[in-house]
Motif scaffolding. Sequence first.
Motif, PDB file in Angstrom:
ATOM      1  N   ALA A 273       0.866  -1.270   0.118  1.00  0.00           N
ATOM      2  CA  ALA A 273       0.077  -0.020   0.104  1.00  0.00           C
ATOM      3  C   ALA A 273       0.817   1.399   0.104  1.00  0.00           C
ATOM      4  CB  ALA A 273      -0.879   0.026   1.315  1.00  0.00           C
ATOM      5  N   THR A 274       0.469   2.353  -0.602  1.00  0.00           N
ATOM      6  CA  THR A 274       0.938   3.628  -0.504  1.00  0.00           C
ATOM      7  C   THR A 274       0.362   4.015   0.615  1.00  0.00           C
ATOM      8  OG1 THR A 274      -0.408   4.420  -2.137  1.00  0.00           O
ATOM      9  CG2 THR A 274       1.399   3.815  -3.100  1.00  0.00           C
ATOM     10  N   THR A 275       1.070   4.518   1.325  1.00  0.00           N
ATOM     11  CA  THR A 275       0.613   5.160   2.774  1.00  0.00           C
ATOM     12  C   THR A 275       0.951   6.467   2.827  1.00  0.00           C
ATOM     13  OG1 THR A 275       0.203   4.825   5.122  1.00  0.00           O
ATOM     14  CG2 THR A 275       2.150   3.820   4.017  1.00  0.00           C
TER      15      THR A 275
ATOM     16  N   ARG B  21      -4.315   2.339  -1.850  1.00  0.00           N
ATOM     17  CA  ARG B  21      -3.838   3.617  -1.013  1.00  0.00           C
ATOM     18  C   ARG B  21      -4.508   3.421   0.177  1.00  0.00           C
ATOM     19  NH1 ARG B  21      -1.884   6.443  -5.134  1.00  0.00           N
ATOM     20  NH2 ARG B  21      -2.571   6.024  -7.153  1.00  0.00           N
ATOM     21  N   SER B  22      -3.416   3.487   1.224  1.00  0.00           N
ATOM     22  CA  SER B  22      -4.111   3.108   2.436  1.00  0.00           C
ATOM     23  C   SER B  22      -3.769   4.194   3.434  1.00  0.00           C
ATOM     24  CB  SER B  22      -3.501   1.906   3.092  1.00  0.00           C
ATOM     25  OG  SER B  22      -3.476   1.772   4.511  1.00  0.00           O
ATOM     26  N   ASN B  23      -4.476   4.746   4.356  1.00  0.00           N
ATOM     27  CA  ASN B  23      -4.096   5.769   5.291  1.00  0.00           C
ATOM     28  C   ASN B  23      -3.655   5.101   6.575  1.00  0.00           C
ATOM     29  OD1 ASN B  23      -5.382   7.622   3.884  1.00  0.00           O
ATOM     30  ND2 ASN B  23      -7.502   7.534   4.863  1.00  0.00           N
ATOM     31  N   ILE B  24      -3.503   3.854   6.535  1.00  0.00           N
ATOM     32  CA  ILE B  24      -3.068   2.855   7.698  1.00  0.00           C
ATOM     33  C   ILE B  24      -1.699   2.469   7.699  1.00  0.00           C
ATOM     34  CG2 ILE B  24      -3.617   0.930   9.403  1.00  0.00           C
ATOM     35  CD1 ILE B  24      -6.627   1.572   8.304  1.00  0.00           C
ATOM     36  N   VAL B  33       5.869  -4.599   9.279  1.00  0.00           N
ATOM     37  CA  VAL B  33       4.354  -4.181   9.157  1.00  0.00           C
ATOM     38  C   VAL B  33       3.994  -2.804  10.019  1.00  0.00           C
ATOM     39  CG1 VAL B  33       1.970  -5.201   9.621  1.00  0.00           C
ATOM     40  CG2 VAL B  33       3.818  -6.797   9.466  1.00  0.00           C
ATOM     41  N   VAL B  34       3.639  -2.084   8.935  1.00  0.00           N
ATOM     42  CA  VAL B  34       3.482  -0.743   9.356  1.00  0.00           C
ATOM     43  C   VAL B  34       2.069  -0.660   9.784  1.00  0.00           C
ATOM     44  CG1 VAL B  34       3.344   1.733   8.983  1.00  0.00           C
ATOM     45  CG2 VAL B  34       5.225   0.152   8.117  1.00  0.00           C
ATOM     46  N   ASN B  35       1.664   0.027  10.751  1.00  0.00           N
ATOM     47  CA  ASN B  35       0.419   0.317  11.309  1.00  0.00           C
ATOM     48  C   ASN B  35       0.228   1.726  12.106  1.00  0.00           C
ATOM     49  OD1 ASN B  35      -2.147   0.196  12.450  1.00  0.00           O
ATOM     50  ND2 ASN B  35      -2.048  -1.813  13.282  1.00  0.00           N
ATOM     51  N   ARG B  36      -0.337   2.638  11.088  1.00  0.00           N
ATOM     52  CA  ARG B  36      -0.337   3.867  11.493  1.00  0.00           C
ATOM     53  C   ARG B  36       0.771   4.577  12.133  1.00  0.00           C
ATOM     54  NH1 ARG B  36      -5.948   5.512  11.447  1.00  0.00           N
ATOM     55  NH2 ARG B  36      -7.406   3.840  11.344  1.00  0.00           N
ATOM     56  N   GLY B  37       1.890   4.474  11.475  1.00  0.00           N
ATOM     57  CA  GLY B  37       3.173   4.737  12.106  1.00  0.00           C
ATOM     58  C   GLY B  37       3.927   3.683  12.935  1.00  0.00           C
ATOM     59  N   TYR B  38       3.429   3.039  13.499  1.00  0.00           N
ATOM     60  CA  TYR B  38       4.199   2.069  14.224  1.00  0.00           C
ATOM     61  C   TYR B  38       4.654   0.769  13.360  1.00  0.00           C
ATOM     62  CZ  TYR B  38       1.929   4.294  18.454  1.00  0.00           C
ATOM     63  OH  TYR B  38       1.662   5.394  19.124  1.00  0.00           O
ATOM     64  N   PHE B  56      -6.936  -0.041  19.170  1.00  0.00           N
ATOM     65  CA  PHE B  56      -6.017   0.751  18.188  1.00  0.00           C
ATOM     66  C   PHE B  56      -6.753   0.607  16.608  1.00  0.00           C
ATOM     67  CE2 PHE B  56      -2.141   1.378  15.503  1.00  0.00           C
ATOM     68  CZ  PHE B  56      -2.164   2.850  15.889  1.00  0.00           C
ATOM     69  N   ASN B  57      -7.066  -0.671  16.293  1.00  0.00           N
ATOM     70  CA  ASN B  57      -7.414  -0.827  15.008  1.00  0.00           C
ATOM     71  C   ASN B  57      -8.785  -0.400  14.644  1.00  0.00           C
ATOM     72  OD1 ASN B  57      -5.082  -2.127  13.784  1.00  0.00           O
ATOM     73  ND2 ASN B  57      -5.624  -4.105  14.476  1.00  0.00           N
TER      74      ASN B  57
END
Lengths: 284, 275
Positions: A273-275, B21-24, B33-38, B56-57
């Motif tokens: 994903a592009t994030t 395209r992900s905001n997460i 594995v990226v999760n909102r910056g972590y 959090f999710n």
Amino acid sequence: MSDLEPLPASRKFTVSRRPEKFADRITTRIWLEEPSSENPYVAKASYCHGYNILELASKRSFSDVIYLLFRGELPNEHEAELFASLMVSFINPGPRHAATRAAMNAGVGKTDPSNILPVALSIFGGEHLGSGEVEPALRWLRKNLKKSPQDLARELLHTVGSSDREGDFHVAPGFGSFYGSIDEMSSAIAEQLLRLPAAGPVMKWAAEFSKILNTAQMGWLSTGVVAATLADLGFQPRVAPGIFQIMSAPGLFAHGIELASKPLTAMPFPGAATTSSRSRRNEG
Amino acid sequence: MKDKKSAVSTSIWDHNRGVVRSNIGGWVIGKGVVNRGYEMMEDFVGKLSYMQVVIFNATGRMPERRLADFFEAVHICLSWPDPRIWCNNIGALGGTSRASALASTLAGTLATDARSYGIRPLLEGLAFIQDALRQYKEGMSVEDIVRKEAARHGGKPSMMGYARPIAKGDERVPALERVREEKGFPVGEHLALAFAINDHIAQVYSESINVNGYVSAFWSDQGYTPEEAYRIMAVGVSSGVTACYLDTRGKPAGTFLPMRCEDIDYQGVPPRELP
């Protein structure tokens, strides 16, 4: 909130059974099972709204008996034709629909084949082009049937204007834009169904309504066609989502099981994903 | 892309076609594995409780551990192994039908997306207490708040979160009260109002707050919206459903509450000739 009493530590909670009367037996008006004289758990005959299921199986179509299940009576010749035609028209949401892709994902992952339909139908329950849209669509059509379809369409188009909305817009449940334009396939299906003798006032009203919407690149959506047709056939709004699920289930399952014999690589696996989320790793 | 004839813009679909395209975040193969910056394997695994990650999710905000522990306690409160409860009954029927554990658990869990009981009423529960507090702060009395709600339901105190099917009272409320006190959470203004409503309806209607009313008020004090609480609790009953599945899976197939033909009360038209 200083004037509210703080919780006393000694607060008492008691639990007691509510004196509600639950039914002794399940009741139904749909199905009668006559017990075997040998074993009370075994049925020797079954009747659907009074008709012997073996007789129905030998003389009536699948769609006729679906109609019977929900309406309590068999359809007449014209109703049967319209209902069967509707069911064939929407037998498959197509391979791009989100519910079909859910079926494909379930299939390619080699879930038990019995799981494919529950997975797909859960997603098909959505309010965007799924069964979750047909109940509100049917209610909306019944509520507005006495208004002029042309005036109402113009009024709604005027109210929503041509703002900078992103994506599709449903001006009413079951009616709107499809990838930014008119849903040609749904319009063609509606046109064909409207030529049948059982097409009634709701379908005709919705067709007039859609014509005005066409001027703004909107019109019939699949959910609107299903809702209007079911309304003319006398189905209640609450029944409509399930009927839409039943008619689309064959296509959903077909696409899911088609992928079940193929490797995981048979479906695209896009790049990461592009994030835009920034790193928080060094935050306190 | 723009179609010349119709001037229809398909740009939003073209922009997203074939690209996630992900905001997460997501899985970056070989990196993490990226999760909102972590970075989940480094920052989460072994360091956070599962319930912290669930919250959090579901919300995008990381709760402190004690709050996640409270949510976990609520999950335990919804995990009863009683197959008479509607969702659990589905799990038991799955077991006796030899459906898989996962299918049965999810089927029972999905049934709680319901209006009469289960998880969906949380939407109404949190909305009610948040609206009630707003009205209270505008000067409406507890009595008037209850009277206004009762008037909407034919004179019955049918606020979501107060009264429940089957029983009067709710043993889960004192259990969660104990957890709240042990974790050091004070009574916030939503919860204080909820207890004031409870005291009033106990006097006037002989009804009392249930687990929905209690947690709706507590979570409102913690800043959660109705939709956030609903998402966090999405599979809240699942473990109880699994327990009921297990019970009937271990017995001969088809023996859970079997029914004779006569156990169904047929009230439809009598047998008739096919036209």
